[in-house]
Scaffold this active site. Structure first.
Site, PDB file in Angstrom:
ATOM      1  N   SER A 124      21.641   9.467 -56.608  1.00 11.72           N
ATOM      2  CA  SER A 124      22.003  10.550 -55.694  1.00 11.72           C
ATOM      3  C   SER A 124      23.441  10.366 -55.211  1.00 11.72           C
ATOM      4  O   SER A 124      23.783   9.328 -54.652  1.00 11.72           O
ATOM      5  CB  SER A 124      21.057  10.579 -54.495  1.00 11.72           C
ATOM      6  N   ARG A 132      19.212   6.746 -44.394  1.00 11.28           N
ATOM      7  CA  ARG A 132      20.167   6.039 -45.251  1.00 11.28           C
ATOM      8  C   ARG A 132      21.160   5.198 -44.452  1.00 11.28           C
ATOM      9  O   ARG A 132      22.321   5.051 -44.832  1.00 11.28           O
ATOM     10  CB  ARG A 132      20.925   7.042 -46.147  1.00 11.28           C
ATOM     11  N   GLU A 190      26.509   9.223 -50.668  1.00 13.60           N
ATOM     12  CA  GLU A 190      25.442   8.229 -50.672  1.00 13.60           C
ATOM     13  C   GLU A 190      25.821   7.085 -51.612  1.00 13.60           C
ATOM     14  O   GLU A 190      25.485   5.930 -51.369  1.00 13.60           O
ATOM     15  CB  GLU A 190      24.112   8.840 -51.115  1.00 13.60           C
TER      16      GLU A 190
END
Length: 305
Positions: free
Chosen positions: A222, A173, A296
């Protein structure tokens, strides 16, 4: 109206002042942008960037699927790549070229139609290609880095920037690409396979997502990244936050009963309610387990005074 908004250049796209951003996010919360620019095409965007003073902050948003816009709004110009010009997807052999505004799911299905395997996982990501490039988006064991060949975009000065996969320095990520680049187009390479086989795997991903994620709620995807060696949903669940209303928000925000790493806005939550719940859960999980949860979801803008 601030002085700099009075000197903004003429554009071929849409330029809206004091535009509320809540309708552009999946949470449906947040204040106004000083200016919202939806460019007609890459040339329109380049000309605009060259004309806007360096002192004016520029923020890029996609479809708002993994985003909290704070209630105080966003300073400077918010750029949103939306419309047909930004969502084109083409295929050639096992190569897929997609505009930054194309939905990830559209790219997956275009790949399937062309008999290209490898991009099925994009069917499980509720965002657009620009965001996928920025955060190495992935799910179900695959990530953007596994299929990306190259991408190009414009920097803050409106200059073209071209990067190949190695330039991104992708990790989980995260990308090492210059933060000021606004992505325009990406090129991917998959492998040949029967269209019906690829489509079948996409259908499996879609069905799994529908059963395990609150995709019909006002959500942000998420909430937290998975810490090394842990699953965020398990940490949130074990801390007792699945489906639990946050007392301080009057029930305005909660973590989903269906998936405990998804926050939802079940009614009239504010951005402060949602972000506050996330911070409360981060602190609680850290106190109970010693594990730090990192966001996130991207959070932008000013907190109200």
């Amino acid at each position: 109206m601030t002085t700099w908004t009075q000197t903004l250049p003429a554009v071929r796209g849409k330029l809206l002042l004091n535009e509320h951003l809540a309708p552009y996010t999946w949470f449906r919360v947040g204040g106004a942008a000083d200016a919202l620019f939806i460019p007609a095409d890459a040339d329109d965007l380049a000309d605009f960037l060259k004309a806007v003073p360096d002192s004016v902050p520029v923020t890029v948003i996609g479809v708002g699927s993994n985003l909290i816009v704070r209630d105080g709004g966003v300073e400077g110009v918010v750029i949103r790549l939306a419309g047909r010009a930004w969502g084109q997807v083409t295929t050639d052999g096992v190569t897929v070229t997609a505009g930054a505004g194309a939905l990830d799911s559209m790219v997956a299905r275009a790949s399937a139609k062309a008999g290209i395997a490898g991009l099925e996982f994009y069917a499980g990501i509720p965002g657009s290609i620009g965001g996928a490039l920025t955060m190495n988006a992935g799910c179900y064991g695959s990530e953007t880095k596994d299929v990306l060949v190259s991408a190009w975009g414009l920097n803050r000065r409106g200059e073209r920037v071209e990067l190949v996969l190695a330039d991104f320095g992708y990790t989980y990520r995260h990308s090492n690409a210059p933060a000021d680049v606004i992505w325009i187009e990406a090129t991917y390479r998959g492998t040949p396979d029967a269209p019906e086989a690829v489509a079948g795997r996409i259908n499996e991903i879609t069905e799994r997502r529908e059963k395990t994620q609150p995709i019909r709620e006002k959500t942000g995807g998420s909430t937290f990244k998975n810490p090394e060696g842990h699953s965020s949903w398990k940490l949130v669940d074990e801390a007792g936050w699945r489906g639990r209303l946050h007392a301080e928000t009057g029930g305005g925000a909660k973590f989903s009963e269906l998936h405990s790493n998804f926050m939802i806005n079940p009614g009239e939550a504010t951005a402060a309610d949602i972000e506050g719940l996330g911070e409360t859960v981060r602190a609680d999980v850290l106190a109970k387990t010693g594990v730090q949860l990192d966001w996130e979801i991207k959070r932008i803008g000013r907190k109200p005074a």
